[in-house]
Design a protein around this motif. Structure first.
Motif, mmCIF file in Angstrom:
data_model
loop_
_atom_site.group_PDB
_atom_site.id
_atom_site.type_symbol
_atom_site.label_atom_id
_atom_site.label_comp_id
_atom_site.label_asym_id
_atom_site.label_seq_id
_atom_site.Cartn_x
_atom_site.Cartn_y
_atom_site.Cartn_z
ATOM 1 N N THR A 51 3.768 21.685 -11.575
ATOM 2 C CA THR A 51 4.762 20.425 -11.833
ATOM 3 C C THR A 51 6.009 20.941 -12.341
ATOM 4 O O THR A 51 7.059 20.160 -12.384
ATOM 5 N N LEU A 53 6.652 21.254 -15.529
ATOM 6 C CA LEU A 53 6.540 20.338 -16.693
ATOM 7 C C LEU A 53 5.722 21.032 -17.836
ATOM 8 O O LEU A 53 4.739 21.373 -17.646
ATOM 9 N N GLY A 54 6.388 20.962 -18.834
ATOM 10 C CA GLY A 54 5.618 21.331 -20.423
ATOM 11 C C GLY A 54 5.583 22.899 -20.481
ATOM 12 O O GLY A 54 6.007 23.482 -19.847
ATOM 13 N N LYS A 59 -0.520 22.883 -23.077
ATOM 14 C CA LYS A 59 -1.461 22.529 -22.151
ATOM 15 C C LYS A 59 -2.687 22.800 -22.313
ATOM 16 O O LYS A 59 -3.669 22.330 -22.277
ATOM 17 N N THR A 108 2.598 14.327 -15.959
ATOM 18 C CA THR A 108 3.019 14.889 -17.249
ATOM 19 C C THR A 108 1.586 15.334 -17.941
ATOM 20 O O THR A 108 1.423 16.256 -18.784
ATOM 21 N N ASN A 109 0.325 14.682 -17.279
ATOM 22 C CA ASN A 109 -0.971 15.094 -17.944
ATOM 23 C C ASN A 109 -2.102 15.178 -16.722
ATOM 24 O O ASN A 109 -2.648 14.066 -16.755
ATOM 25 N N ASP A 233 4.389 20.262 -25.754
ATOM 26 C CA ASP A 233 4.468 20.262 -24.323
ATOM 27 C C ASP A 233 5.913 19.982 -23.641
ATOM 28 O O ASP A 233 6.006 19.189 -23.090
ATOM 29 N N ILE A 236 7.343 16.244 -23.260
ATOM 30 C CA ILE A 236 6.959 15.124 -22.047
ATOM 31 C C ILE A 236 6.143 14.022 -22.759
ATOM 32 O O ILE A 236 5.541 13.087 -21.670
ATOM 33 N N CYS A 238 4.628 10.684 -24.336
ATOM 34 C CA CYS A 238 5.171 9.496 -24.223
ATOM 35 C C CYS A 238 5.327 8.839 -25.726
ATOM 36 O O CYS A 238 6.150 8.308 -26.227
ATOM 37 N N GLY A 291 10.860 17.768 -19.144
ATOM 38 C CA GLY A 291 9.920 18.807 -19.475
ATOM 39 C C GLY A 291 10.354 20.244 -19.443
ATOM 40 O O GLY A 291 9.248 21.031 -19.714
ATOM 41 N N MET A 330 12.222 12.611 -22.537
ATOM 42 C CA MET A 330 11.183 13.462 -22.049
ATOM 43 C C MET A 330 11.484 14.846 -22.107
ATOM 44 O O MET A 330 11.258 15.450 -21.087
#
Length: 450
Positions: A51, A53-54, A59, A108-109, A233, A236, A238, A291, A330
């Motif tokens: 992704t 992201l993060g 994670k 994101t997850n 993370d 990202i 919410c 992210g 984010m």
């Protein structure tokens, strides 16, 4: 395989476990948590690689924490058959599965959302079909395949959890229309689609939490909490802090403390303007910066900062619609805004959510003043107000009394049906057996006697 075929396979799996006891259901909850806990590292690595992201280390913690905390919360709860008796009211409560749950999950997850939703679902003897974000399909699929293996190892049907391959909007819509209950975790468009499907649905609205720093709160501790709330993370989450409101006379000391914990603080208007231009284009966030590490975002704005920097802080003057940086970013960025009196800070928090987004989701307050806590709770329209803790703790860790969840409802403020964390009790139907009470009959004419 078509969506209908997956629905059919899920119903067959449900038939096989219809007579499972509470203990058997709980065994599947444990098995699914344990296998993800054991594979937390490779799943975290894959999520970041797939992704973009993060943060890898964060994670890992999300994967292990979700598995452990969810199981610890669920292990002693009743969710099968008779779950509660209230003798004084003559009520016996009986839980029934809702059936096949369709869950739409975000990039994101890609591991914890499917895991958390499945643990809550199987607790009540439901099946679940996951429609993953295309950007995270491999991570989500690997997660689900691990859980399927754990089910097989316990002689349970693997099809209690399935994943939609090659997920599209059309497939997600079909899943939502054909399942028995929808869990939609994502943006407002997804929530509206879930509610428009004709199927009962729990949707969640976007986050954008404001946090109020009160005058009596320790600044060093506030900086540490903010670092966690914003940097987790790579921002990202919410429920991550996006706006920190602080007393104007404490600005210099607060900024010093933020720098001490490793943040880079930008106070100059011209510097802040560069971030505004880098982050937003045509009123929308630059998706390529969502992210990303703080130093990547800083570079996009024209600044070179240490690669180990976790959080950027930007001082702003406007609030709400007057400042685009108040929108959900984010990313590992917190915007800073001074206030004169506490009531003004509360007003700004409300204004920001109404005008910039995040209404109904989560807010935070750092204070030792119980009256201020109550005042903020009565004025700020959020389902969760976190006191003296990072706002991402809205998910329900062991350190507060919120139920662990991967879907955080925002109430009617956020166009949601639920203003709470979605947990296993929201995924069962409850029958209430009402016994006759030995009470005197109600005399109607006595009710409204003056």
């Amino acid at each position: 395989m078509t969506i209908q075929e997956k629905i059919d396979k899920a119903r067959k799996a449900l038939e096989k476990i219809k007579d499972y006891t509470q203990e058997q259901a709980d065994e599947l909850v444990y098995a699914s948590a344990k296998i993800i806990y054991e594979n937390a590292v490779p799943l975290a690595k894959l999520a970041v690689e797939e992704t973009g992201l993060g943060k890898f280390e964060h994670k890992i913690a999300k994967n292990t924490d979700t598995a452990a905390v969810f199981y610890d919360y669920l292990k002693d709860k009743k969710s099968v058959g008779v779950i509660n008796e209230i003798p004084s009211e003559g009520i016996i409560e009986v839980a029934h599965p809702v059936g096949v749950i369709g869950a739409i999950t975000p990039a994101t997850n890609p591991t914890v959302t499917p895991l958390g939703n499945f643990m809550h679902a199987i607790k009540g003897k439901n099946a679940i079909i996951i429609s993953p974000a295309p950007r995270a399909e491999k991570t989500t699929t690997d997660t689900i395949n691990l859980i399927r293996q754990a089910l097989v190892d316990k002689n349970a049907p693997a099809d209690l959890i399935q994943v939609v391959s090659g997920a599209t909007i059309e497939k997600s819509v079909e899943l939502m229309e054909k399942c028995d209950l929808v869990l939609a975790t994502g943006g407002p468009g997804l929530t509206k689609a879930a509610y428009a499907s004709g199927t009962p649905a729990y949707g969640v609205g976007p986050g954008n939490p404001p946090v109020i720093l009160d005058r009596d709160f320790d600044l060093e501790e506030a900086a540490k909490i903010t670092l966690v709330a914003v940097g987790s993370d790579n921002g990202i989450l919410c429920d991550g802090d996006n706006l920190l409101l602080y007393p104007e006379e404490k600005e210099d000391r607060l900024f010093d403390e933020l720098r001490k914990v490793g943040m880079v603080v930008y106070e100059d208007k011209k510097d802040v303007a560069k971030f505004r231009e880098a982050l937003f284009h045509g009123g929308k966030i630059d998706a390529d910066l969502v992210g990303k590490d703080a130093f990547v975002i800083a570079k996009a704005a024209g600044f070179d900062i240490p690669a180990e920097t976790e959080v950027l802080a930007l001082r702003i003057e406007g609030i709400g619609k007057d400042e685009i940086l108040c929108k959900e970013i984010m990313g590992p960025i917190v915007v800073l805004k001074a206030y004169k009196i506490f009531e003004e800070a509360v007003d700004m928090a409300v204004k920001n959510m109404v005008e910039a987004g995040g209404i109904g989701h989560t807010g935070g307050i750092l204070t030792n003043n119980r009256e201020h806590i109550r005042y903020a709770g009565e004025k700020i329209p959020v389902a969760r107000l976190l006191v003296n803790q990072p706002t991402p703790d809205a998910w329900g860790p062991a350190t507060n009394g919120l139920s662990p969840a991967v879907s955080e409802g925002c109430g009617t403020w956020g166009n949601n049906i639920l203003s709470a964390n979605v947990d296993y009790l929201h995924l069962v139907n409850v029958s209430r057996i009402a016994m006759p009470l030995a009470v005197e009959p109600l005399v109607l004419e006595d009710i409204f006697k003056d």
